[in-house]
Design a protein around this motif. Structure first.
Motif, PDB file in Angstrom:
ATOM      1  N   UNK A   1       0.839  -1.033   0.039  1.00 19.85           N
ATOM      2  CA  UNK A   1      -0.225  -0.092   0.013  1.00 19.85           C
ATOM      3  C   UNK A   1       0.923   1.038  -0.036  1.00 19.85           C
ATOM      4  N   UNK A   2       0.363   2.321  -0.317  1.00 18.94           N
ATOM      5  CA  UNK A   2       1.003   3.512  -0.297  1.00 18.94           C
ATOM      6  C   UNK A   2       0.218   4.910   0.362  1.00 18.94           C
ATOM      7  N   UNK A   3       0.810   5.515   0.782  1.00 19.29           N
ATOM      8  CA  UNK A   3       0.310   6.998   1.172  1.00 19.29           C
ATOM      9  C   UNK A   3      -0.354   7.690   0.473  1.00 19.29           C
ATOM     10  N   UNK A   4      -1.512   8.190   0.434  1.00 23.26           N
ATOM     11  CA  UNK A   4      -2.039   9.177  -0.300  1.00 23.26           C
ATOM     12  C   UNK A   4      -0.883  10.280  -0.564  1.00 23.26           C
ATOM     13  N   UNK A   5      -0.979  11.097  -1.729  1.00 26.57           N
ATOM     14  CA  UNK A   5      -0.126  12.076  -2.153  1.00 26.57           C
ATOM     15  C   UNK A   5      -0.064  13.072  -0.896  1.00 26.57           C
ATOM     16  N   UNK A   6      -1.200  13.896  -0.530  1.00 25.77           N
ATOM     17  CA  UNK A   6      -1.064  15.072   0.507  1.00 25.77           C
ATOM     18  C   UNK A   6      -0.667  14.300   1.709  1.00 25.77           C
ATOM     19  N   UNK A   7      -0.731  13.110   2.226  1.00 29.19           N
ATOM     20  CA  UNK A   7      -0.291  12.527   3.415  1.00 29.19           C
ATOM     21  C   UNK A   7       1.231  12.493   3.468  1.00 29.19           C
ATOM     22  N   UNK A   8       1.861  11.999   2.220  1.00 26.86           N
ATOM     23  CA  UNK A   8       3.119  11.699   1.985  1.00 26.86           C
ATOM     24  C   UNK A   8       3.958  13.011   1.800  1.00 26.86           C
ATOM     25  N   UNK A   9       3.354  13.965   1.459  1.00 23.55           N
ATOM     26  CA  UNK A   9       4.109  15.251   1.381  1.00 23.55           C
ATOM     27  C   UNK A   9       3.915  16.023   2.849  1.00 23.55           C
ATOM     28  N   UNK A  10       2.854  15.793   3.483  1.00 25.29           N
ATOM     29  CA  UNK A  10       2.776  16.248   4.870  1.00 25.29           C
ATOM     30  C   UNK A  10       3.877  15.785   5.688  1.00 25.29           C
ATOM     31  N   UNK A  11       4.040  14.306   5.792  1.00 28.66           N
ATOM     32  CA  UNK A  11       5.178  13.572   6.347  1.00 28.66           C
ATOM     33  C   UNK A  11       6.503  14.006   5.978  1.00 28.66           C
ATOM     34  N   UNK A  12       6.610  14.264   4.607  1.00 23.20           N
ATOM     35  CA  UNK A  12       8.155  14.566   4.291  1.00 23.20           C
ATOM     36  C   UNK A  12       8.322  16.114   4.675  1.00 23.20           C
ATOM     37  N   UNK A  13       7.413  16.988   4.785  1.00 21.99           N
ATOM     38  CA  UNK A  13       7.498  18.386   5.402  1.00 21.99           C
ATOM     39  C   UNK A  13       7.732  18.038   6.993  1.00 21.99           C
ATOM     40  N   UNK A  14       7.115  17.272   7.699  1.00 25.59           N
ATOM     41  CA  UNK A  14       7.573  17.082   9.049  1.00 25.59           C
ATOM     42  C   UNK A  14       8.772  16.641   9.072  1.00 25.59           C
ATOM     43  N   UNK A  15       9.454  15.819   8.452  1.00 21.94           N
ATOM     44  CA  UNK A  15      10.593  15.244   8.542  1.00 21.94           C
ATOM     45  C   UNK A  15      11.759  16.537   8.365  1.00 21.94           C
ATOM     46  N   UNK A  16      11.397  17.433   7.300  1.00 21.00           N
ATOM     47  CA  UNK A  16      12.201  18.461   6.965  1.00 21.00           C
ATOM     48  C   UNK A  16      12.532  19.257   8.155  1.00 21.00           C
ATOM     49  N   UNK A  17      11.346  19.709   8.912  1.00 19.45           N
ATOM     50  CA  UNK A  17      11.414  20.616  10.076  1.00 19.45           C
ATOM     51  C   UNK A  17      12.114  19.931  11.259  1.00 19.45           C
ATOM     52  N   UNK A  18      11.867  18.716  11.222  1.00 19.64           N
ATOM     53  CA  UNK A  18      12.485  18.010  12.414  1.00 19.64           C
ATOM     54  C   UNK A  18      14.121  17.940  12.013  1.00 19.64           C
ATOM     55  N   UNK A  19      14.404  17.652  10.937  1.00 19.21           N
ATOM     56  CA  UNK A  19      16.051  17.766  10.426  1.00 19.21           C
ATOM     57  C   UNK A  19      16.413  19.312  10.655  1.00 19.21           C
ATOM     58  N   UNK A  20      15.655  20.242  10.371  1.00 13.26           N
ATOM     59  CA  UNK A  20      16.041  21.582  10.314  1.00 13.26           C
ATOM     60  C   UNK A  20      16.296  21.816  12.029  1.00 13.26           C
ATOM     61  N   UNK A  21      15.484  21.297  12.957  1.00 19.54           N
ATOM     62  CA  UNK A  21      15.650  21.453  14.278  1.00 19.54           C
ATOM     63  C   UNK A  21      16.880  20.827  14.871  1.00 19.54           C
ATOM     64  N   UNK A  22      17.154  19.807  14.563  1.00 19.94           N
ATOM     65  CA  UNK A  22      18.459  19.072  14.821  1.00 19.94           C
ATOM     66  C   UNK A  22      19.636  19.587  14.390  1.00 19.94           C
TER      67      UNK A  22
END
Length: 105
Positions: A22-43
């Motif tokens: 199965x795969x994530x819907x596009x909007x959910x995948x984009x949201x997850x990618x954005x969360x990862x970018x922000x977490x990486x930016x904080x680290x």
């Protein structure tokens, strides 16, 4: 290849388990990618602020010994103490703009 214990290839548990195939819907995948970018930016912000701040203190000792000009002191302050915060603000601003764009459509 998954390891024993259910982790993924790097040994961490998945935060969003999905059935195989199965795969994530596009909007959910984009949201997850954005969360990862922000977490990486904080680290990176924490490491950047600590590293550049400590490095600036060491460089300041040398600048003091050599009687450096005020322009060099200003550059040191900008690089060592202002840049980490500006970089993190940029990461947060881009994340906010992307979130606003994704909710408009």
């Amino acid at each position: 290849m998954p390891r024993a214990g259910g982790g993924n290839a790097i040994g961490r548990e998945s935060r969003h388990p999905l059935p195989p195939g199965s795969a994530l819907p596009l909007d959910a995948a984009l949201h997850l990618a954005e969360q990862n970018r922000v977490r990486y930016g904080l680290r990176m912000y924490l490491m950047r602020a600590l590293g550049l701040g400590l490095g600036a203190i060491c460089v300041a000792a040398v600048l003091y010994e050599h009687g450096a000009s005020p322009a060099l002191w200003g550059l040191l302050a900008a690089n060592g103490f202002a840049w980490p915060h500006l970089a993190y603000l940029r990461v947060r601003r881009v994340a906010t703009i992307r979130c606003r764009r994704s909710t408009r459509t």
